[in-house]
Design a protein around this motif. Sequence first.
Motif, PDB file in Angstrom:
ATOM      1  N   ALA A 170       6.526  12.313  16.431  1.00 39.24           N
ATOM      2  CA  ALA A 170       7.813  12.141  16.656  1.00 39.24           C
ATOM      3  C   ALA A 170       8.763  13.427  16.093  1.00 39.24           C
ATOM      4  O   ALA A 170       9.721  13.491  16.221  1.00 39.24           O
ATOM      5  N   HIS A 171       7.892  14.266  15.561  1.00 37.42           N
ATOM      6  CA  HIS A 171       8.588  15.485  15.158  1.00 37.42           C
ATOM      7  C   HIS A 171       9.585  15.154  13.986  1.00 37.42           C
ATOM      8  O   HIS A 171      10.720  15.365  14.036  1.00 37.42           O
ATOM      9  N   LEU A 172       9.179  14.094  12.994  1.00 40.01           N
ATOM     10  CA  LEU A 172       9.998  13.773  11.870  1.00 40.01           C
ATOM     11  C   LEU A 172       9.649  14.541  10.474  1.00 40.01           C
ATOM     12  O   LEU A 172       8.804  14.715  10.311  1.00 40.01           O
ATOM     13  N   GLU A 173      10.756  14.817   9.624  1.00 41.60           N
ATOM     14  CA  GLU A 173      10.575  15.390   8.331  1.00 41.60           C
ATOM     15  C   GLU A 173      10.888  14.389   7.440  1.00 41.60           C
ATOM     16  O   GLU A 173      12.023  13.834   7.027  1.00 41.60           O
ATOM     17  N   LEU A 174       9.806  14.324   6.521  1.00 41.57           N
ATOM     18  CA  LEU A 174       9.924  13.301   5.310  1.00 41.57           C
ATOM     19  C   LEU A 174      10.754  14.183   4.394  1.00 41.57           C
ATOM     20  O   LEU A 174      10.777  15.215   3.684  1.00 41.57           O
ATOM     21  N   VAL A 175      11.749  13.077   4.032  1.00 42.82           N
ATOM     22  CA  VAL A 175      13.094  13.667   2.906  1.00 42.82           C
ATOM     23  C   VAL A 175      13.033  12.836   1.818  1.00 42.82           C
ATOM     24  O   VAL A 175      13.756  13.173   0.755  1.00 42.82           O
ATOM     25  N   GLY A 176      12.378  11.563   1.813  1.00 41.95           N
ATOM     26  CA  GLY A 176      12.520  10.683   0.602  1.00 41.95           C
ATOM     27  C   GLY A 176      11.387   9.414   0.700  1.00 41.95           C
ATOM     28  O   GLY A 176      10.820   9.152   1.721  1.00 41.95           O
ATOM     29  N   ALA A 177      11.138   9.128  -0.553  1.00 42.46           N
ATOM     30  CA  ALA A 177       9.984   8.070  -0.565  1.00 42.46           C
ATOM     31  C   ALA A 177      10.199   7.422  -1.992  1.00 42.46           C
ATOM     32  O   ALA A 177      10.750   7.529  -2.839  1.00 42.46           O
ATOM     33  N   ASN A 178       9.976   5.895  -1.765  1.00 48.16           N
ATOM     34  CA  ASN A 178       9.723   5.050  -2.963  1.00 48.16           C
ATOM     35  C   ASN A 178       8.846   4.055  -2.654  1.00 48.16           C
ATOM     36  O   ASN A 178       8.463   3.714  -1.639  1.00 48.16           O
ATOM     37  N   TYR A 179       8.413   3.220  -3.711  1.00 46.00           N
ATOM     38  CA  TYR A 179       7.634   2.388  -3.429  1.00 46.00           C
ATOM     39  C   TYR A 179       7.447   1.329  -4.524  1.00 46.00           C
ATOM     40  O   TYR A 179       7.799   1.613  -5.753  1.00 46.00           O
ATOM     41  N   PHE A 180       6.953   0.126  -4.393  1.00 49.41           N
ATOM     42  CA  PHE A 180       6.408  -0.969  -5.545  1.00 49.41           C
ATOM     43  C   PHE A 180       5.138  -1.482  -5.276  1.00 49.41           C
ATOM     44  O   PHE A 180       4.807  -1.308  -4.234  1.00 49.41           O
ATOM     45  N   PHE A 181       4.664  -2.014  -6.359  1.00 54.85           N
ATOM     46  CA  PHE A 181       3.680  -3.135  -6.244  1.00 54.85           C
ATOM     47  C   PHE A 181       3.918  -4.425  -6.178  1.00 54.85           C
ATOM     48  O   PHE A 181       4.980  -5.009  -6.560  1.00 54.85           O
ATOM     49  N   ALA A 182       3.066  -5.490  -5.265  1.00 53.53           N
ATOM     50  CA  ALA A 182       3.136  -6.643  -5.361  1.00 53.53           C
ATOM     51  C   ALA A 182       1.632  -7.167  -4.977  1.00 53.53           C
ATOM     52  O   ALA A 182       0.835  -6.579  -4.383  1.00 53.53           O
ATOM     53  N   GLU A 183       1.610  -8.467  -5.627  1.00 57.00           N
ATOM     54  CA  GLU A 183       0.162  -9.180  -5.523  1.00 57.00           C
ATOM     55  C   GLU A 183       0.471 -10.611  -5.386  1.00 57.00           C
ATOM     56  O   GLU A 183       1.015 -11.207  -6.072  1.00 57.00           O
ATOM     57  N   ASN A 184      -0.633 -11.320  -4.635  1.00 60.92           N
ATOM     58  CA  ASN A 184      -0.924 -12.615  -4.810  1.00 60.92           C
ATOM     59  C   ASN A 184      -2.123 -12.946  -5.517  1.00 60.92           C
ATOM     60  O   ASN A 184      -3.053 -12.623  -5.315  1.00 60.92           O
ATOM     61  N   ALA A 185      -1.974 -13.510  -6.892  1.00 58.92           N
ATOM     62  CA  ALA A 185      -3.262 -13.832  -7.562  1.00 58.92           C
ATOM     63  C   ALA A 185      -4.216 -14.831  -7.105  1.00 58.92           C
ATOM     64  O   ALA A 185      -3.873 -15.336  -6.213  1.00 58.92           O
TER      65      ALA A 185
END
Length: 185
Positions: A170-185
């Motif tokens: 799609a010819h997109l330029e990555l300008v930002g990122a963020n993330y988190f962790f989640a889990e089901n024990a």
Amino acid sequence: MPLVTSDQAAEISLKQDGIIPDVIDSFQSKTMLMVSYGNGKEVALGNKLAVADTQHTPQVSFQSDSPDDKYTLIMTDPDAPSRTNPKFREWRHWVVSNISGSASDFQPAKVSQGTELTPYMGPAPPGGSGPHRYVFLLYKQVGGAHVTALTTPLGDKRQSFKAKQFSGQAHLELVGANYFFAENA
């Protein structure tokens, strides 16, 4: 001790948790991508959030270069069904395109703020599969962005999505990122 900028800290975190190279290549961050699930549940470069707290569409904000710019937001899980067996890498949780740069605060799920290509699906990692990385990627739609790729529904199949491949096509330029962790024990 050398001074570390927020951009460098983000890159260090993305590399430390394997998002670079599992999901994206190294890139020059141009904006801070802020994601909030409300009630103090903020996404903060690898913090842990409860699955129950992430089931509704989050608020996302960022600073745009120009009100005329358009953006695409992707939320993906590279750890499906688990980080040790990512045979469905990546699981596509949310894709919104044509987000106006004039919006400093937006909820992409609202069609007036963008075109939702994939409706939001909250994290649902299989029990006992360990922590999953839920990654938000913000792309600027540059001059040659393929409008068809950004307005055509991606289909019902959410597994085995590749944000890197999609953004390249799609010819997109990555300008930002963020993330988190989640889990089901």
